[in-house]
Design a protein around this motif. Structure first.
Motif, PDB file in Angstrom:
ATOM      1  N   ASN A   1      -0.259  12.736  13.456  1.00 34.38           N
ATOM      2  CA  ASN A   1      -0.251  14.195  13.615  1.00 34.38           C
ATOM      3  C   ASN A   1      -0.517  14.916  12.295  1.00 34.38           C
ATOM      4  O   ASN A   1      -0.886  16.082  12.289  1.00 34.38           O
ATOM      5  N   GLU A   2      -0.295  14.222  11.181  1.00 35.44           N
ATOM      6  CA  GLU A   2      -0.505  14.819   9.854  1.00 35.44           C
ATOM      7  C   GLU A   2      -1.767  14.279   9.169  1.00 35.44           C
ATOM      8  O   GLU A   2      -2.030  14.580   8.007  1.00 35.44           O
ATOM      9  N   ASP A   3      -2.526  13.436   9.878  1.00 39.29           N
ATOM     10  CA  ASP A   3      -3.816  12.911   9.412  1.00 39.29           C
ATOM     11  C   ASP A   3      -3.739  12.056   8.159  1.00 39.29           C
ATOM     12  O   ASP A   3      -4.686  12.000   7.379  1.00 39.29           O
ATOM     13  N   HIS A   4      -2.635  11.373   7.922  1.00 34.74           N
ATOM     14  CA  HIS A   4      -2.564  10.486   6.763  1.00 34.74           C
ATOM     15  C   HIS A   4      -1.581   9.347   7.017  1.00 34.74           C
ATOM     16  O   HIS A   4      -0.867   9.321   8.017  1.00 34.74           O
ATOM     17  N   GLY A   5      -1.593   8.403   6.087  1.00 35.43           N
ATOM     18  CA  GLY A   5      -0.682   7.277   6.145  1.00 35.43           C
ATOM     19  C   GLY A   5      -0.571   6.653   4.772  1.00 35.43           C
ATOM     20  O   GLY A   5      -1.113   7.170   3.786  1.00 35.43           O
ATOM     21  N   PHE A   6       0.161   5.516   4.704  1.00 35.66           N
ATOM     22  CA  PHE A   6       0.333   4.800   3.446  1.00 35.66           C
ATOM     23  C   PHE A   6       0.071   3.322   3.675  1.00 35.66           C
ATOM     24  O   PHE A   6       0.406   2.777   4.714  1.00 35.66           O
ATOM     25  N   LEU A   7      -0.550   2.689   2.672  1.00 35.20           N
ATOM     26  CA  LEU A   7      -0.846   1.260   2.715  1.00 35.20           C
ATOM     27  C   LEU A   7       0.030   0.532   1.717  1.00 35.20           C
ATOM     28  O   LEU A   7       0.366   1.074   0.655  1.00 35.20           O
ATOM     29  N   ILE A   8       0.364  -0.718   2.025  1.00 37.45           N
ATOM     30  CA  ILE A   8       1.014  -1.591   1.044  1.00 37.45           C
ATOM     31  C   ILE A   8      -0.107  -2.341   0.335  1.00 37.45           C
ATOM     32  O   ILE A   8      -0.933  -2.985   0.985  1.00 37.45           O
ATOM     33  N   THR A   9      -0.142  -2.259  -1.004  1.00 34.50           N
ATOM     34  CA  THR A   9      -1.202  -2.898  -1.783  1.00 34.50           C
ATOM     35  C   THR A   9      -0.892  -4.367  -1.995  1.00 34.50           C
ATOM     36  O   THR A   9       0.217  -4.832  -1.717  1.00 34.50           O
ATOM     37  N   LYS A  10      -1.839  -5.094  -2.541  1.00 27.12           N
ATOM     38  CA  LYS A  10      -1.640  -6.514  -2.840  1.00 27.12           C
ATOM     39  C   LYS A  10      -0.538  -6.717  -3.865  1.00 27.12           C
ATOM     40  O   LYS A  10       0.090  -7.764  -3.919  1.00 27.12           O
ATOM     41  N   GLU A  11      -0.288  -5.691  -4.704  1.00 24.66           N
ATOM     42  CA  GLU A  11       0.783  -5.785  -5.703  1.00 24.66           C
ATOM     43  C   GLU A  11       2.137  -5.362  -5.145  1.00 24.66           C
ATOM     44  O   GLU A  11       3.142  -5.435  -5.823  1.00 24.66           O
ATOM     45  N   GLY A  12       2.142  -4.841  -3.886  1.00 22.02           N
ATOM     46  CA  GLY A  12       3.397  -4.410  -3.278  1.00 22.02           C
ATOM     47  C   GLY A  12       3.667  -2.924  -3.414  1.00 22.02           C
ATOM     48  O   GLY A  12       4.671  -2.434  -2.914  1.00 22.02           O
ATOM     49  N   GLY A  13       2.787  -2.174  -4.049  1.00 22.05           N
ATOM     50  CA  GLY A  13       2.947  -0.721  -4.147  1.00 22.05           C
ATOM     51  C   GLY A  13       2.407  -0.040  -2.906  1.00 22.05           C
ATOM     52  O   GLY A  13       1.900  -0.685  -1.987  1.00 22.05           O
ATOM     53  N   THR A  14       2.542   1.271  -2.845  1.00 22.56           N
ATOM     54  CA  THR A  14       2.012   2.018  -1.708  1.00 22.56           C
ATOM     55  C   THR A  14       0.908   2.965  -2.167  1.00 22.56           C
ATOM     56  O   THR A  14       0.954   3.490  -3.278  1.00 22.56           O
ATOM     57  N   LEU A  15      -0.064   3.151  -1.296  1.00 26.17           N
ATOM     58  CA  LEU A  15      -1.191   4.048  -1.561  1.00 26.17           C
ATOM     59  C   LEU A  15      -1.366   4.988  -0.384  1.00 26.17           C
ATOM     60  O   LEU A  15      -1.360   4.557   0.778  1.00 26.17           O
ATOM     61  N   TYR A  16      -1.554   6.237  -0.674  1.00 26.87           N
ATOM     62  CA  TYR A  16      -1.855   7.250   0.326  1.00 26.87           C
ATOM     63  C   TYR A  16      -3.289   7.056   0.807  1.00 26.87           C
ATOM     64  O   TYR A  16      -4.166   6.683   0.039  1.00 26.87           O
ATOM     65  N   PHE A  17      -3.509   7.305   2.099  1.00 25.08           N
ATOM     66  CA  PHE A  17      -4.876   7.391   2.604  1.00 25.08           C
ATOM     67  C   PHE A  17      -4.941   8.464   3.682  1.00 25.08           C
ATOM     68  O   PHE A  17      -3.962   8.731   4.377  1.00 25.08           O
ATOM     69  N   HIS A  18      -6.084   9.107   3.796  1.00 20.98           N
ATOM     70  CA  HIS A  18      -6.299  10.187   4.756  1.00 20.98           C
ATOM     71  C   HIS A  18      -7.128   9.666   5.922  1.00 20.98           C
ATOM     72  O   HIS A  18      -7.867   8.686   5.783  1.00 20.98           O
ATOM     73  N   ARG A  19      -7.013  10.332   7.040  1.00 21.76           N
ATOM     74  CA  ARG A  19      -7.793   9.994   8.238  1.00 21.76           C
ATOM     75  C   ARG A  19      -9.284   9.890   7.896  1.00 21.76           C
ATOM     76  O   ARG A  19      -9.974   8.998   8.366  1.00 21.76           O
TER      77      ARG A  19
END
Length: 192
Positions: free
Chosen positions: A135-153
């Protein structure tokens, strides 16, 4: 060179030592940049002052593949500002120094162009969807290093953003945005 070197003397006395010097300097240019197609050098005594000290103009035209000719030509007053009694030797030396600098810039630009940016596949990583907010057009990914990254639709290149679930594997490219790192060019890793 595909086209033989051309040397011409206009209103200037032809000189064996000048011709030999020009040939040597052109060979040096060829050693530096082997893609030269042709070269034309003209020695032109355009005018003479009362003292007979007006130096000749040395014009160099270098033909390169896929580019307009590289041309070095200037008026004799340039030499008169640099030397007290400029002569043909000064004119040849000065013209070829300028040609070398221009050729160096061309060579550097072509090498930079040939290097180019690494392809996205070389910068692509595998991650997992950590959080998704359709509903907010975005999400977060877990990176190979274990951090999180924002991504948009709009970062989705393959797959349906609305069908993404936590834990889905995705390929992504990490870039720096206005607020920090983010995932772009997101693709679902396997079809469901």
């Amino acid at each position: 060179m595909e086209i033989p070197l051309q040397i011409a003397f206009h209103k200037a006395e032809k000189s064996d030592w000048a011709e030999a010097e020009i040939r040597a300097r052109v060979e040096k240019l060829q050693e530096y940049y082997g893609r030269i197609i042709g070269c034309r050098v003209t020695v032109d005594q355009r005018a003479q002052n009362v003292e007979g000290t007006m130096p000749p103009v040395v014009r160099i035209e270098i033909s390169l593949p896929g580019a307009p000719p590289l041309v070095v030509a200037y008026e004799p007053d340039r030499l008169q500002k640099r030397f007290q009694n400029p002569d043909l030797g000064n004119a040849i030396n000065d013209a070829f120094e300028i040609a070398e600098r221009q050729l160096a810039r061309v060579k550097e630009a072509r090498e930079d162009r040939d290097k180019g940016e690494p392809h996205d596949s070389q910068k692509q990583f595998l991650g997992q969807v950590a959080q998704i907010y359709p509903n907010e057009d975005h999400g977060f990914l877990i990176t190979k290093e274990g951090g999180t990254l924002y991504f948009h639709r709009n970062a989705m290149l393959q797959g349906d953003f609305d069908k993404l679930r936590v834990g889905d594997e995705v390929h992504y490219v990490e870039e720096i945005g206005d607020t920090g790192p983010l995932a772009t060019k997101v693709r679902v890793a396997s079809a469901r």
